[in-house]
Design an enzyme around this catalytic site. Structure first.
Site, PDB file in Angstrom:
ATOM      1  CG  ASP A 186      -1.853   1.142   1.319  1.00 41.38           C
ATOM      2  OD1 ASP A 186      -2.675   1.288   0.397  1.00 41.38           O
ATOM      3  OD2 ASP A 186      -1.772   1.927   2.296  1.00 41.38           O
ATOM      4  CD  GLU A 240      -2.087   2.673  -3.652  1.00 47.32           C
ATOM      5  OE1 GLU A 240      -3.101   3.325  -3.926  1.00 47.32           O
ATOM      6  OE2 GLU A 240      -1.689   2.511  -2.483  1.00 47.32           O
TER       7      GLU A 240
END
Ligand code: CA
Length: 556
Positions: free
Chosen positions: A255, A291
């Site tokens: 993330d 990401e």
């Protein structure tokens, strides 16, 4: 029979059952078609498709590596097993047969750890399961059941920040509050070094209550940023990865990887290199996908870190290449840019990391759903799905994409409950409290789509089956096939070792005839019709219906 010959036969029968009968392709007698006109206004039963799909899956050509077809699950909204209104891990287990039928072979689980938010991106304990979702035993059951089905599971590793309720942060805050203005002693509280504390406020900083100290928290005050310069933080993350890889996780989705050091790509890349090396050191087969929500050139640069995969924001989301081409459907100058863009991206990413694995997607929990970008047009929605899932690499789809769910605007709308049935719930009478049900479902629930051969759901099943049956689709290098980029036809060629395929897409509502006289020795292996009209190949002429897709392979 040679495996490849068997494969071609199965693909031909799949194409036939999909309502797209190839005829007289080179050196091959095409299956007979009834020739009867089909009434596409009526729902068509999917029963006939079943045998062809099961034959395809039984081939076992699905590569046992990290080139997979991943399905992103927001547990909260997916399936509720115990009637408390919140989706849970046992609910996910109950849908594994469904996912296997869909054809996916990987699951990205959004965060499952204890957290103070419904989305759970502020983690309080990386070694536990949020009670909303179940127990550690439920998690172990899920991992075991996935392993039995050869479905890999990657977990969301949220280590740009912790939750403010995490004991590390709480210990640091308590210590600062106990000082009464005195200077801190790092030896007295090792957790001070885990975060960025300073005596100056400013953008991205929040105040420690009752003190004149501030901490970095770029996303929100309940998400304090971790200090990746701290060796202790790195050791903690290594321990967390080892714990879950040992439990049976196949890897992690990383993330917010461009925020480890916000605004400092070289330092972020160093962290990604460290994560990659550390993870592979623990488990050589593990898979990481980061990401990096940024531009094409930034993604290319981030591949210098050596990370396996980075979500391809240059192609996904509202501003990505796929949607810009879909919006330009029927316009040759726009359509002709698609295959060239695929080639350009592959070259740029590969120049940074020869072993990269692209990670295409259309939508995820942070962005509007693809159906909305396609103007809720079923044919465009299907073609967008094909453009995504026929890309090379490890392709991702977001739960509900396979039934054309809608959702946009607020986060809870983008994360609405999976529409399993016409009652529009995820297992209980009420939707999860934090999620918003869309006002309408343009294409109906899974329940209604399952028996309709022309539904988005059955299109996705055939699409995924084609992707799995021909490994060159996921593994191949892509180049634009210049002679086949004519009008609104987009042609790309993929090469993987000795295997090759050509993918043709008609990015227009009108049917087109493609001249394949320069492609003697190629045959139609699979076709995907969005609007139910046939796709046929007769001698050197490919008749490609509006928004249709054809995959050619060499005829031996
Ligand atoms: Ca529940």
């Amino acid at each position: 029979m040679k495996k490849s010959a068997r494969l071609i036969g199965l693909l031909l029968s799949l194409a036939l059952l999909a309502g797209c009968a190839p005829q007289k392709s080179a050196n091959e007698t095409a299956p007979e078609t009834s020739g009867a006109a089909v009434d596409y206004s009526q729902p068509r039963k999917a029963v006939e498709t079943e045998q062809a799909l099961s034959d395809i899956h039984a081939l076992g050509t699905s590569p046992d590596d990290n080139y997979r077809t991943w399905y992103e699950i927001f547990v909260y909204s997916f399936c509720d097993s115990d009637g408390d209104g919140i989706g849970d891990l046992t609910g996910v287990v109950s849908k594994l047969d469904y996912l296997q039928e869909l054809g996916i072979n990987g699951i990205w689980l959004m965060p499952v750890h204890p957290s103070t938010s419904y989305h759970k991106y502020n983690v309080s304990d990386y070694y536990a399961v949020d009670p909303d979702y179940g127990t550690m035993e439920d998690m172990e059951t899920l991992l075991y059941e996935c392993e039995k089905r050869d479905i890999h599971v990657i977990l969301d590793l949220v280590v740009n920040h912790t939750g403010s309720a995490h004991p590390w942060f709480q210990a640091a805050v308590s210590y600062l509050q106990s000082l009464n203005g005195a200077e801190p002693n790092a030896n007295a509280c090792p957790y001070l070094d885990y975060y960025f504390f300073r005596k100056e406020g400013g953008s991205g900083y929040s105040q420690v209550a009752g003190t004149d100290w501030y901490y970095e928290a770029r996303f929100s005050p309940d998400m304090p940023d971790l200090n990746w310069d701290s060796e202790s933080v790195r050791q903690e993350v290594a321990d967390i990865m080892a714990f879950w890889l040992d439990k049976g996780a196949a890897g992690f989705r990383l993330d917010a990887a461009k925020e480890f050091f916000s605004g400092n790509p070289p330092k972020n890349q160093e962290v990604l290199s460290w994560l990659q090396e550390t993870a592979v050191d623990i488990d050589p087969d593990c898979y990481l996908v980061a990401e990096v929500w940024d531009s094409f050139s930034q993604i290319a640069d981030y591949y210098n870190s050596g990370i396996f995969s980075i979500f391809n924001y240059a192609f996904g989301n509202a501003n990505g290449k796929i949607i810009s081409v879909i919006r330009g459907a029927g316009n040759p100058p726009v359509v002709s840019t698609y295959a060239a863009a695929l080639e350009k991206a592959d070259k740029a990413y590969r120049a940074s990391n020869e072993n990269y694995i692209d990670a295409p997607f259309l939508s995820n929990h942070d962005v509007g759903r693809i159906t909305g970008f396609c103007g809720q047009d079923a044919n465009k929605t299907k073609l967008a799905g094909a453009m995504n899932l026929l890309m090379s690499g490890s392709a991702f789809l977001y739960y509900g994409e396979e039934i054309g769910m809608v959702g946009s605007g607020s986060d809870p709308s983008k994360r609405a409950p999976m529409v399993w049935n016409e009652a529009r719930n995820n297992g209980t009478a009420e939707p999860p409290p934090q999620c918003i049900l869309p006002e309408s479902y343009p294409f109906g629930s899974l329940e209604t789509q399952k028996d309709d051969d022309g539904s988005i759901y059955n299109y996705y099943r055939r699409l995924i089956a084609v992707r799995q049956a021909l490994p060159v689709i996921s593994h191949g290098r892509t180049v634009a096939e210049a002679p086949l980029n004519v009008g609104c036809i987009s042609g790309q060629r993929k090469t993987w070792g000795e295997e090759e395929c050509i993918i043709l897409m008609n990015i227009d509502e009108n049917s087109a005839v493609v001249d394949l006289s320069a492609y003697a020795g190629w045959k139609l292996a699979a076709s995907l019709s969005a609007n139910g009209q046939p796709i046929t190949m007769e001698d050197a002429a490919l008749n490609l219906c509006g928004y249709g897709v054809a995959v050619l392979i060499p005829a031996e």
